[in-house]
Write an enzyme that holds these catalytic residues in place. Structure first.
Site, PDB file in Angstrom:
ATOM      1  N   HIS A 173       0.660  -1.297  -0.316  1.00  0.00           N
ATOM      2  CA  HIS A 173       0.225  -0.176   0.095  1.00  0.00           C
ATOM      3  C   HIS A 173       1.196   1.436  -0.207  1.00  0.00           C
ATOM      4  O   HIS A 173       2.053   0.929   0.302  1.00  0.00           O
ATOM      5  CB  HIS A 173      -0.730   0.044   1.228  1.00  0.00           C
ATOM      6  CG  HIS A 173      -0.373   0.077   2.651  1.00  0.00           C
ATOM      7  ND1 HIS A 173       0.312   1.482   2.887  1.00  0.00           N
ATOM      8  CD2 HIS A 173      -0.010  -0.999   3.538  1.00  0.00           C
ATOM      9  CE1 HIS A 173       0.871   1.260   4.469  1.00  0.00           C
ATOM     10  NE2 HIS A 173      -0.134  -0.438   4.556  1.00  0.00           N
ATOM     11  N   CYS A 189       2.684  -4.943   6.466  1.00  0.00           N
ATOM     12  CA  CYS A 189       2.368  -4.565   5.199  1.00  0.00           C
ATOM     13  C   CYS A 189       4.180  -4.064   4.728  1.00  0.00           C
ATOM     14  O   CYS A 189       4.369  -3.836   5.299  1.00  0.00           O
ATOM     15  CB  CYS A 189       1.215  -3.641   5.250  1.00  0.00           C
ATOM     16  SG  CYS A 189      -0.170  -4.104   5.406  1.00  0.00           S
TER      17      CYS A 189
END
Length: 224
Positions: A173, A189
């Site tokens: 992301h 992440c």
């Protein structure tokens, strides 16, 4: 002779800079002009500001590089120890992006796929994260998550990683936090600069394979 020597000596003494010239010099050091690829993106749903590249070492900037791999073109390779993400191109080339990765105990590795992608996604922290950080409860799955925007932790784009038909809860992301690139800071992440994740989003297809190389210096969860 004395006059000539005095003149030569005087030539070695520079005129003290004015306060204005010093301020300009400092400003140039602190606020370099961003390369075009990191300029502001005013046409996005939520206009993305230019990257403050004074906070990003040039080695983390996006680049097209030679990359020798047995993985097929279209594969995403996350080199966790090196803090790079590679999108494999034909002809022994790849697009390389600097990344932030999961901190010790939250990193992960293995083989999976990029199941799907989202522009300006909502963020719903998993229940395990909410349990660790109760202040996130307003954004839990039960409460519908956090709406899209520049302050959303997923940034401008998100790629959702699945393995064996199941969501791993890990994402690739965007992030506005330029100084986090090249570091181990997230809860597992993979984060990129917003401009970089927009570029990656436009190149990666749904279903693309992803390979995450573990960092032997860190604890990690194997995926697949």
């Amino acid at each position: 002779m004395i006059g000539a020597s005095a003149f030569a000596l005087a030539g070695c003494v520079s005129t003290p800079p004015t306060a204005t010239s010093v301020a300009v010099a400092i400003d140039r050091v602190r606020k370099p002009e961003p390369p075009l690829m990191y300029a502001a993106m005013p046409d996005e749903l939520f206009p993305v500001p230019a990257v403050d590249i004074s906070k990003v070492d040039p080695r983390w900037w996006r680049a097209e590089v030679d990359y020798d791999t047995a993985e097929k073109p279209g594969t995403v390779i996350v080199d966790t120890p090196a803090r790079y993400l590679y999108h494999v191109n034909p002809g022994g080339r790849a697009t390389r992006y600097g990344i932030g990765v999961g901190r010790d105990g939250f990193s992960w590795s293995g083989r999976a796929i990029v199941a799907y992608k989202r522009k300006w996604p909502r963020w719903t922290p998993p229940d395990e994260m909410v349990a660790r950080q109760p202040k996130l409860k307003p954004y839990s799955i039960a409460n519908g998550g956090m709406g899209p925007g520049l302050n959303n932790p997923l940034g401008s784009r998100a790629l959702y990683i699945h393995q064996g038909g199941r969501d791993t809860i890990y994402r690739i992301h965007g992030s506005p936090e330029a100084n986090s690139i090249g570091k181990a800071v997230s809860s597992g992440c993979i984060r990129l600069l917003n401009q970089d994740v927009i570029h990656l989003y436009d190149q990666v297809r749904d279903g693309s394979p992803i390979v995450v190389i573990p960092d032997p210096a860190m604890g990690h969860l194997m995926v697949g």
